[in-house]
Write a protein that holds these residues in place. Structure first.
Motif, short mmCIF file in Angstrom:
data_model
loop_
_atom_site.label_atom_id
_atom_site.label_comp_id
_atom_site.label_asym_id
_atom_site.label_seq_id
_atom_site.Cartn_x
_atom_site.Cartn_y
_atom_site.Cartn_z
N CYS A 17 -1.36 -16.28 6.41
CA CYS A 17 -2.14 -16.36 5.17
C CYS A 17 -2.76 -15.01 4.83
O CYS A 17 -2.81 -14.62 3.65
CB CYS A 17 -3.23 -17.42 5.28
N ALA A 18 -3.21 -14.30 5.83
CA ALA A 18 -3.83 -12.99 5.59
C ALA A 18 -2.80 -12.00 5.06
O ALA A 18 -3.09 -11.22 4.13
CB ALA A 18 -4.45 -12.46 6.87
N TYR A 19 -1.59 -12.01 5.61
CA TYR A 19 -0.55 -11.12 5.09
C TYR A 19 -0.12 -11.52 3.69
O TYR A 19 0.21 -10.67 2.87
CB TYR A 19 0.64 -11.05 6.05
N LEU A 20 -0.14 -12.82 3.38
CA LEU A 20 0.14 -13.27 2.02
C LEU A 20 -0.93 -12.75 1.07
O LEU A 20 -0.62 -12.28 -0.04
CB LEU A 20 0.22 -14.79 1.97
N ALA A 21 -2.17 -12.79 1.49
CA ALA A 21 -3.26 -12.27 0.66
C ALA A 21 -3.10 -10.77 0.44
O ALA A 21 -3.33 -10.27 -0.68
CB ALA A 21 -4.61 -12.56 1.31
N CYS A 22 -2.68 -10.04 1.47
CA CYS A 22 -2.43 -8.60 1.31
C CYS A 22 -1.33 -8.35 0.30
O CYS A 22 -1.43 -7.46 -0.54
CB CYS A 22 -2.08 -7.97 2.65
N PHE A 23 -0.26 -9.15 0.37
CA PHE A 23 0.84 -9.00 -0.58
C PHE A 23 0.36 -9.27 -2.01
O PHE A 23 0.71 -8.53 -2.93
CB PHE A 23 1.99 -9.93 -0.20
N LEU A 24 -0.43 -10.32 -2.19
CA LEU A 24 -0.96 -10.62 -3.52
C LEU A 24 -1.84 -9.47 -4.03
O LEU A 24 -1.78 -9.10 -5.21
CB LEU A 24 -1.77 -11.92 -3.49
N MET A 25 -2.64 -8.89 -3.14
CA MET A 25 -3.50 -7.79 -3.57
C MET A 25 -2.70 -6.52 -3.84
O MET A 25 -3.10 -5.70 -4.67
CB MET A 25 -4.61 -7.55 -2.54
N ILE A 26 -1.56 -6.34 -3.18
CA ILE A 26 -0.68 -5.21 -3.51
C ILE A 26 -0.14 -5.38 -4.93
O ILE A 26 -0.07 -4.41 -5.69
CB ILE A 26 0.45 -5.09 -2.47
N LEU A 27 0.22 -6.60 -5.29
CA LEU A 27 0.67 -6.85 -6.66
C LEU A 27 -0.45 -6.59 -7.66
O LEU A 27 -0.22 -6.03 -8.73
CB LEU A 27 1.19 -8.29 -6.79
N ALA A 82 -5.33 -14.73 -4.82
CA ALA A 82 -5.81 -13.90 -3.72
C ALA A 82 -7.15 -14.40 -3.20
O ALA A 82 -7.37 -14.45 -1.99
CB ALA A 82 -5.92 -12.44 -4.16
N VAL A 83 -8.05 -14.78 -4.11
CA VAL A 83 -9.35 -15.30 -3.68
C VAL A 83 -9.17 -16.57 -2.87
O VAL A 83 -9.77 -16.74 -1.80
CB VAL A 83 -10.28 -15.55 -4.91
N LEU A 84 -8.33 -17.48 -3.37
CA LEU A 84 -8.12 -18.74 -2.66
C LEU A 84 -7.50 -18.52 -1.28
O LEU A 84 -7.93 -19.13 -0.30
CB LEU A 84 -7.24 -19.67 -3.50
N VAL A 85 -6.51 -17.63 -1.20
CA VAL A 85 -5.87 -17.38 0.10
C VAL A 85 -6.81 -16.66 1.04
O VAL A 85 -6.84 -16.95 2.25
CB VAL A 85 -4.54 -16.61 -0.10
N LEU A 86 -7.62 -15.74 0.53
CA LEU A 86 -8.58 -15.04 1.39
C LEU A 86 -9.66 -15.99 1.91
O LEU A 86 -10.05 -15.91 3.08
CB LEU A 86 -9.22 -13.87 0.64
N VAL A 87 -10.14 -16.89 1.06
CA VAL A 87 -11.13 -17.86 1.51
C VAL A 87 -10.50 -18.80 2.54
O VAL A 87 -11.13 -19.13 3.56
CB VAL A 87 -11.71 -18.65 0.30
N LEU A 88 -9.27 -19.22 2.29
CA LEU A 88 -8.56 -20.06 3.26
C LEU A 88 -8.40 -19.33 4.60
O LEU A 88 -8.65 -19.91 5.67
CB LEU A 88 -7.18 -20.45 2.71
N THR A 89 -8.03 -18.07 4.55
CA THR A 89 -7.85 -17.29 5.78
C THR A 89 -9.16 -17.13 6.53
O THR A 89 -9.21 -17.33 7.75
CB THR A 89 -7.26 -15.90 5.45
N ALA A 90 -10.23 -16.78 5.82
CA ALA A 90 -11.53 -16.61 6.48
C ALA A 90 -11.99 -17.92 7.11
O ALA A 90 -12.53 -17.94 8.22
CB ALA A 90 -12.56 -16.09 5.49
N SER A 91 -11.77 -19.02 6.41
CA SER A 91 -12.20 -20.30 6.97
C SER A 91 -11.31 -20.74 8.13
O SER A 91 -11.80 -21.34 9.09
CB SER A 91 -12.26 -21.38 5.89
N LEU A 92 -10.01 -20.44 8.07
CA LEU A 92 -9.13 -20.76 9.19
C LEU A 92 -9.51 -19.98 10.45
O LEU A 92 -9.58 -20.54 11.54
CB LEU A 92 -7.67 -20.47 8.84
#
Length: 176
Positions: A142-152, A12-22
């Motif tokens: 990527c942001a929706y993937l991060a949301c899914f990971l955080m739901i888990l 989740a951290v990696l995907v959120l950082v990727l999303t913020a940087s994108l």
């Protein structure tokens, strides 16, 4: 269960950082009659979402630093564990909801940039700034993937919280 939660938080951290940087670094310049530049600052929802993704990544990173102490098997502080479990659950829920809300608002603003709005005389941006819009679409995925990971992750927090309670009587603490 601790390793799965650890891997989910790292992901989740990696995907959120990727999303913020994108979203934050996405820019495209076109010279038509005048030089025009498309950035995330053009839409307030995208501007806010960069901060939300950064804060969510920071929160999950802080939780990564704290996970081993919270789930140590020799920790016999029943009341403290229960309070930490509630705090963990509620904070995880809040981060997921805020991130999902910011992502949905950014997606809605991005769709308005794709389709335009004739009634308000808003023109389509994506027919001019194609690369910008494609990259923004990837960032929203990527942001929706991060949301899914955080739901888990939140499901692990819920399990940790409700494992303190008795399964036979509603919200009665287990005798340890």
């Amino acid at each position: 269960m601790g390793k799965a939660q650890l891997l989910l938080r790292i992901s989740a951290v990696l995907v959120l950082v990727l999303t913020a940087s994108l979203v934050g670094s996405n820019t495209q310049t076109k010279v038509l009659i005048v030089r025009q530049k498309a950035t995330f600052r053009a839409l307030d929802a995208l501007y806010v979402s960069v901060y939300v993704y950064s804060i969510a990544a920071g929160y999950n990173l802080l939780r990564l630093c704290n996970i081993p102490a919270w789930f140590h098997p020799n920790n016999n502080f029943k009341g403290l564990n229960l309070a930490l479990a509630w705090a963990s659950f509620l904070l995880d829920q809040a981060v997921v909801y805020v991130t999902f809300g910011a992502t949905t608002a950014a997606t809605q603003a991005s769709i308005m940039a794709i389709t335009g709005q004739k009634e308000f005389q808003w023109m389509k941006l994506c027919n001019r700034f194609t690369r910008f819009c494609i990259q923004m679409g990837g960032a929203m995925l990527c942001a929706y993937l991060a949301c899914f990971l955080m739901i888990l992750i939140t499901s692990f927090s819920a399990f940790n919280l409700f494992s303190h309670y008795s399964p036979k009587q509603f919200l009665l603490l287990k005798a340890m």
